[in-house]
Each structure stands twice: as structure tokens, then as C-alpha cells.
Design a protein around this motif. Structure first.
Motif, PDB file in Angstrom:
ATOM      1  N   GLU A 114     -82.350  85.674 -55.734  1.00 36.08           N
ATOM      2  CA  GLU A 114     -83.664  86.233 -55.575  1.00 36.08           C
ATOM      3  C   GLU A 114     -84.198  85.916 -56.801  1.00 36.08           C
ATOM      4  O   GLU A 114     -85.418  85.558 -56.693  1.00 36.08           O
ATOM      5  CB  GLU A 114     -83.559  87.764 -55.241  1.00 36.08           C
ATOM      6  CG  GLU A 114     -83.388  88.240 -53.942  1.00 36.08           C
ATOM      7  CD  GLU A 114     -83.364  89.677 -53.779  1.00 36.08           C
ATOM      8  OE1 GLU A 114     -83.445  90.480 -55.010  1.00 36.08           O
ATOM      9  OE2 GLU A 114     -83.573  90.215 -52.450  1.00 36.08           O
ATOM     10  N   GLU A 115     -83.655  86.203 -58.000  1.00 39.63           N
ATOM     11  CA  GLU A 115     -84.351  85.792 -59.341  1.00 39.63           C
ATOM     12  C   GLU A 115     -84.765  84.223 -59.340  1.00 39.63           C
ATOM     13  O   GLU A 115     -85.893  84.033 -59.963  1.00 39.63           O
ATOM     14  CB  GLU A 115     -83.654  86.339 -60.340  1.00 39.63           C
ATOM     15  CG  GLU A 115     -83.503  87.838 -60.335  1.00 39.63           C
ATOM     16  CD  GLU A 115     -82.513  88.315 -61.539  1.00 39.63           C
ATOM     17  OE1 GLU A 115     -81.949  87.393 -62.199  1.00 39.63           O
ATOM     18  OE2 GLU A 115     -82.215  89.536 -61.608  1.00 39.63           O
ATOM     19  N   LEU A 116     -83.866  83.547 -59.052  1.00 39.09           N
ATOM     20  CA  LEU A 116     -83.945  82.056 -58.980  1.00 39.09           C
ATOM     21  C   LEU A 116     -85.332  81.814 -58.135  1.00 39.09           C
ATOM     22  O   LEU A 116     -85.919  80.777 -58.433  1.00 39.09           O
ATOM     23  CB  LEU A 116     -82.948  81.329 -58.540  1.00 39.09           C
ATOM     24  CG  LEU A 116     -81.606  81.220 -59.474  1.00 39.09           C
ATOM     25  CD1 LEU A 116     -80.244  80.567 -58.823  1.00 39.09           C
ATOM     26  CD2 LEU A 116     -82.108  80.633 -61.030  1.00 39.09           C
ATOM     27  N   ILE A 153     -74.870  87.963 -56.723  1.00 36.27           N
ATOM     28  CA  ILE A 153     -75.176  86.533 -56.420  1.00 36.27           C
ATOM     29  C   ILE A 153     -76.629  86.491 -55.512  1.00 36.27           C
ATOM     30  O   ILE A 153     -77.540  85.880 -55.881  1.00 36.27           O
ATOM     31  CB  ILE A 153     -74.125  85.750 -55.582  1.00 36.27           C
ATOM     32  CG1 ILE A 153     -72.725  85.354 -56.355  1.00 36.27           C
ATOM     33  CG2 ILE A 153     -74.532  84.586 -54.816  1.00 36.27           C
ATOM     34  CD1 ILE A 153     -71.521  84.937 -55.421  1.00 36.27           C
ATOM     35  N   HIS A 154     -76.621  87.484 -54.713  1.00 36.54           N
ATOM     36  CA  HIS A 154     -77.880  87.835 -54.045  1.00 36.54           C
ATOM     37  C   HIS A 154     -79.169  88.078 -55.009  1.00 36.54           C
ATOM     38  O   HIS A 154     -80.001  87.494 -54.950  1.00 36.54           O
ATOM     39  CB  HIS A 154     -77.611  89.068 -52.942  1.00 36.54           C
ATOM     40  CG  HIS A 154     -79.049  89.231 -52.289  1.00 36.54           C
ATOM     41  ND1 HIS A 154     -79.294  88.259 -51.227  1.00 36.54           N
ATOM     42  CD2 HIS A 154     -79.974  90.220 -52.260  1.00 36.54           C
ATOM     43  CE1 HIS A 154     -80.545  88.786 -50.774  1.00 36.54           C
ATOM     44  NE2 HIS A 154     -80.820  90.015 -51.296  1.00 36.54           N
ATOM     45  N   LYS A 155     -78.706  88.991 -55.943  1.00 41.88           N
ATOM     46  CA  LYS A 155     -79.747  89.228 -56.977  1.00 41.88           C
ATOM     47  C   LYS A 155     -80.105  88.172 -57.746  1.00 41.88           C
ATOM     48  O   LYS A 155     -81.484  87.786 -57.998  1.00 41.88           O
ATOM     49  CB  LYS A 155     -79.549  90.281 -57.887  1.00 41.88           C
ATOM     50  CG  LYS A 155     -79.495  91.678 -57.385  1.00 41.88           C
ATOM     51  CD  LYS A 155     -79.019  92.689 -58.185  1.00 41.88           C
ATOM     52  CE  LYS A 155     -79.072  93.919 -57.520  1.00 41.88           C
ATOM     53  NZ  LYS A 155     -78.650  95.183 -58.590  1.00 41.88           N
ATOM     54  N   LYS A 164     -65.551  91.815 -54.392  1.00 42.42           N
ATOM     55  CA  LYS A 164     -66.142  90.813 -53.472  1.00 42.42           C
ATOM     56  C   LYS A 164     -67.771  91.297 -53.193  1.00 42.42           C
ATOM     57  O   LYS A 164     -68.823  90.475 -53.451  1.00 42.42           O
ATOM     58  CB  LYS A 164     -65.480  90.755 -52.216  1.00 42.42           C
ATOM     59  CG  LYS A 164     -66.203  89.731 -51.305  1.00 42.42           C
ATOM     60  CD  LYS A 164     -65.478  89.510 -49.986  1.00 42.42           C
ATOM     61  CE  LYS A 164     -65.949  88.347 -49.061  1.00 42.42           C
ATOM     62  NZ  LYS A 164     -65.706  88.291 -47.692  1.00 42.42           N
ATOM     63  N   THR A 165     -67.894  92.473 -52.801  1.00 37.65           N
ATOM     64  CA  THR A 165     -69.115  93.223 -52.633  1.00 37.65           C
ATOM     65  C   THR A 165     -70.112  93.020 -53.905  1.00 37.65           C
ATOM     66  O   THR A 165     -70.942  92.706 -53.589  1.00 37.65           O
ATOM     67  CB  THR A 165     -68.827  94.330 -51.960  1.00 37.65           C
ATOM     68  OG1 THR A 165     -68.144  94.479 -50.784  1.00 37.65           O
ATOM     69  CG2 THR A 165     -70.432  95.267 -51.654  1.00 37.65           C
ATOM     70  N   LEU A 166     -69.196  93.477 -55.001  1.00 39.27           N
ATOM     71  CA  LEU A 166     -70.148  93.675 -56.258  1.00 39.27           C
ATOM     72  C   LEU A 166     -70.570  91.961 -56.513  1.00 39.27           C
ATOM     73  O   LEU A 166     -71.694  92.023 -56.853  1.00 39.27           O
ATOM     74  CB  LEU A 166     -69.159  93.883 -57.365  1.00 39.27           C
ATOM     75  CG  LEU A 166     -69.780  94.140 -58.599  1.00 39.27           C
ATOM     76  CD1 LEU A 166     -70.987  94.923 -58.466  1.00 39.27           C
ATOM     77  CD2 LEU A 166     -68.825  94.427 -59.573  1.00 39.27           C
ATOM     78  N   TRP A 167     -69.748  91.048 -56.421  1.00 40.35           N
ATOM     79  CA  TRP A 167     -70.378  89.780 -56.757  1.00 40.35           C
ATOM     80  C   TRP A 167     -71.020  88.983 -55.565  1.00 40.35           C
ATOM     81  O   TRP A 167     -72.137  88.369 -56.054  1.00 40.35           O
ATOM     82  CB  TRP A 167     -69.100  88.725 -56.782  1.00 40.35           C
ATOM     83  CG  TRP A 167     -68.384  88.798 -58.119  1.00 40.35           C
ATOM     84  CD1 TRP A 167     -67.037  89.527 -58.457  1.00 40.35           C
ATOM     85  CD2 TRP A 167     -68.739  87.916 -59.139  1.00 40.35           C
ATOM     86  NE1 TRP A 167     -66.823  89.175 -59.558  1.00 40.35           N
ATOM     87  CE2 TRP A 167     -67.911  88.389 -60.148  1.00 40.35           C
ATOM     88  CE3 TRP A 167     -69.965  87.351 -59.483  1.00 40.35           C
ATOM     89  CZ2 TRP A 167     -68.001  87.793 -61.478  1.00 40.35           C
ATOM     90  CZ3 TRP A 167     -70.083  86.857 -60.875  1.00 40.35           C
ATOM     91  CH2 TRP A 167     -69.156  87.142 -61.845  1.00 40.35           C
ATOM     92  N   GLU A 168     -71.074  89.697 -54.508  1.00 43.51           N
ATOM     93  CA  GLU A 168     -71.881  89.425 -53.351  1.00 43.51           C
ATOM     94  C   GLU A 168     -73.517  89.675 -53.798  1.00 43.51           C
ATOM     95  O   GLU A 168     -74.192  89.061 -53.540  1.00 43.51           O
ATOM     96  CB  GLU A 168     -71.746  89.715 -51.867  1.00 43.51           C
ATOM     97  CG  GLU A 168     -70.370  88.892 -51.523  1.00 43.51           C
ATOM     98  CD  GLU A 168     -69.957  89.448 -50.049  1.00 43.51           C
ATOM     99  OE1 GLU A 168     -70.431  90.510 -49.790  1.00 43.51           O
ATOM    100  OE2 GLU A 168     -69.287  88.579 -49.310  1.00 43.51           O
ATOM    101  N   VAL A 169     -73.349  91.006 -54.333  1.00 41.43           N
ATOM    102  CA  VAL A 169     -74.693  91.695 -54.514  1.00 41.43           C
ATOM    103  C   VAL A 169     -75.286  90.982 -55.741  1.00 41.43           C
ATOM    104  O   VAL A 169     -76.540  90.777 -55.961  1.00 41.43           O
ATOM    105  CB  VAL A 169     -74.440  93.213 -54.858  1.00 41.43           C
ATOM    106  CG1 VAL A 169     -75.677  93.746 -55.562  1.00 41.43           C
ATOM    107  CG2 VAL A 169     -74.140  94.061 -53.619  1.00 41.43           C
TER     108      VAL A 169
END
Length: 334
Positions: free
Chosen positions: A27-29, A22-24, A15-20
């Protein structure tokens, strides 16, 4: 229990990995969106600049930006790339605001923004020390900034038909070169003191305001040769108007004048006057002209009318004075 703990730990890690991730991705978007917006702005500015460049012409050795009947509610900052402009002529563009960067156009000689929707004049306009003509008629301006007094080269100021201007800052009297002012169709109830202290004022239009009287110090405008005061509420003229020896045109039609001061008979430079549509007390009719040409040139309420009116007024005053003199004699005889 141990297996449950391992599964829970694995789930949390995933979950943490996916949250990171998704956040990245977000940010890129966001960065991509901002980049596209900046790119769009750049292209829009380039397109606007190209369009503005098409509107620049050269006349009489001056670089002039001329735009008419095109919608430009605001002016883009890319206009600063045309800093060499000497004239702006923007008419019927729906312009709502004079940009604050106007003060950086130090080469401007003429700023003509008539017939737009401008509501205010920025104080930065005072930085235009080479400006000779400021033409802002037919807008929605409500007040005039004192900073205009810093436009030391100003010769012509037009603020006609703004409807709501009611005064001028006294600092405008510092404009020693200002000779032409148009203030017609506003809300002036008195002649601004700034005008009385302008040494080189020659032409003034205050028609269509709410003036009820003229100041006694009006003769301080000693270089004035043209004065338009039509469609006001003026009920009398001060005797000092007779001291305005350079006045050649005086328009007083559609006021509330009941008399013409005798002192005006000595205004030898006066070439054109108009007293039409005033409730003058004396009824004066000009004698018929000898030929048709003279009759066509004769102004019914003009110079000839004025002199005849004054003559009749003097006769009436003289008769009244005689009656005062002889009335005691009649009393004694009785």
C-alpha cells in the motif's frame, strides 16, 4: 500433538503478521508510486505551461499563442491558465484534437488551426461568442457541428482541403456576420442551403468539389462579390445568375460548361471571369489587340471572351430563328 498444534498456531500467526506487513508495504509503495506520478504530472504541466508561455506574443494589442512546426498532438489542460488569449495560431503541429475546454476561452477572436491533423470539431466551440475567424483548412475534418451557429460574431470560416466535408448544417444561416467562406477541395455535390440564406456572404470558394449544377436560387446570395467554382463538374449555369448584380469575380475554369447564358451580358459589375478549359460549343477567337500592353492584360477566356461568345451565340440563335421563319415560305413555293 499439543506441541504440533502450538507450532502450527505460531506459524499461522507469523504468516498472518507477515501478510499484514506485506500488504501495508504494498500500500505504501502504491501510494508512493501515485505520489510520484502526480508529482511528475505537476512538473510536466509546469514545464508545458512554461513552454506555452514562451509562445505567447502581443501583436496589435492582442495576446496570441503562436506555435509552428512543433509537435503538439494534444493540448494540455494547463493551457487554461492562459485563458486571456485572444488568438490561437497553431500551424503544422500535428494537432489531432481540439480540446473540449476550448469553450472556456471566451476572449478568443481568432482560432487558426490550419495545417494539422484534426479530425473533428467539438460542439463546445459554439461557446465562443466573440470568435470572428475560424480557420481549419488542411485538416481531416469530416463534418461541421451545428453549434458553430452559436458563434454569433463569426465573419470568416475556412474549411478548405479537408477532403471529406460534404455538407454544412442549415443552422449556419443564422450567422448574420459571416462574409467569407472557403470550402474548396472537399466533397460537396451541391451548394449547401445554409449558404443561400446568409445575408452578408460576400466571398465564397467551392473550387475542387463535385458540383454538377448551381441552384436556381443562387441569386439569393445577393451580396456575393467573389465566387470561385473552378475544378468542378458544372455543366450549365442557371439564368438567375444574371441577377447577381454585386458579383465582380466569377471563376468557372475546368468545368463541363457547353454554353454561356445570354443573361450574363447584363452583369455590369463583373470585372473578372474565367471560362478556361470548358467544352464550350462555339469556337470564339478574340481579335488581335492594337498594342502589346493591351494584349498582356487581355484574358483569353475572360470578360471580352464572354461578351464575344454571347454575341456569337445570339447571332447563331437569330439565324436559327430566321430559318424557322422562312422555312414555311420555301415549302409553299415548292
Amino acid at each position: 500433538m499439543a506441541e504440533t498444534a502450538v507450532c502450527l498456531g505460531t506459524f499461522t500467526a507469523v504468516k498472518t503478521l507477515w501478510e499484514v506487513r506485506i500488504h501495508k508495504i504494498n500500500e505504501e509503495l502504491q501510494k508512493e508510486k501515485e505520489f510520484r506520478q502526480r508529482l511528475l504530472l505537476v512538473w510536466e504541466e509546469r514545464a508545458a505551461l512554461a513552454k506555452l508561455k514562451e509562445k505567447v506574443i502581443n501583436e496589435g494589442g492582442r495576446a496570441i499563442l503562436r506555435i509552428e512546426e512543433e509537435e503538439w498532438k494534444t493540448l494540455p489542460s494547463c493551457l487554461l491558465k492562459l485563458i486571456h488569449l485572444q488568438e490561437w495560431q497553431l500551424h503544422r503541429t500535428s494537432l489531432q484534437k481540439i480540446p473540449q475546454f476550448i469553450g472556456r476561452f471566451h476572449s478568443l477572436v481568432v482560432l487558426d488551426l490550419s495545417r494539422n491533423s484534426i479530425e473533428s470539431v467539438p460542439k463546445e466551440i459554439g461557446q465562443l461568442t466573440s470568435l470572428q475567424e475560424l480557420l481549419l483548412s488542411y485538416n481531416r475534418i469530416k463534418s461541421v457541428p451545428k453549434e458553430i451557429s452559436n458563434c454569433i460574431s463569426l465573419e470568416r470560416l475556412e474549411l478548405a482541403v479537408n477532403r471529406n466535408i460534404c455538407d454544412l448544417p442549415p443552422q449556419l444561416s443564422d450567422l448574420k456576420k459571416l462574409s467569407h467562406i472557403d470550402l474548396c477541395m472537399n466533397q460537396f455535390t451541391a451548394v449547401p442551403s445554409a449558404l443561400l440564406n446568409m445575408p452578408n456572404l460576400e466571398w465564397l470558394d467551392m473550387g475542387g468539389n463535385k458540383l454538377q449544377e448551381l441552384p436556381d436560387a443562387i441569386d439569393r446570395m445577393e451580396n456575393l462579390h467573389t465566387l470561385w467554382l473552378q475544378r468542378n463538374e458544372i455543366n450549365s449555369l442557371p439564368e438567375t445568375i444574371g441577377n447577381m448584380k454585386n458579383l465582380s469575380t466569377l471563376v468557372l475554369s475546368n468545368n463541363k460548361l457547353k454554353d454561356i447564358p445570354v443573361c450574363m451580358k447584363d452583369m455590369t459589375n463583373l470585372r473578372f471571369v474565367n471560362f478556361r478549359d470548358n467544352p464550350l460549343e462555339l469556337e470564339v477567337t478574340l481579335p488581335p489587340c492594337e498594342n502589346t500592353d493591351e494584349e498582356e492584360q487581355q484574358e483569353m477566356f475572360g470578360i471580352d471572351f464572354m461578351h464575344m461568345y454571347i454575341q456569337e451565340s445570339l447571332k447563331k440563335t437569330g439565324m436559327a430563328f430566321l430559318l424557322i421563319l422562312i422555312s414555311p415560305q420555301y415549302s409553299e413555293e415548292e
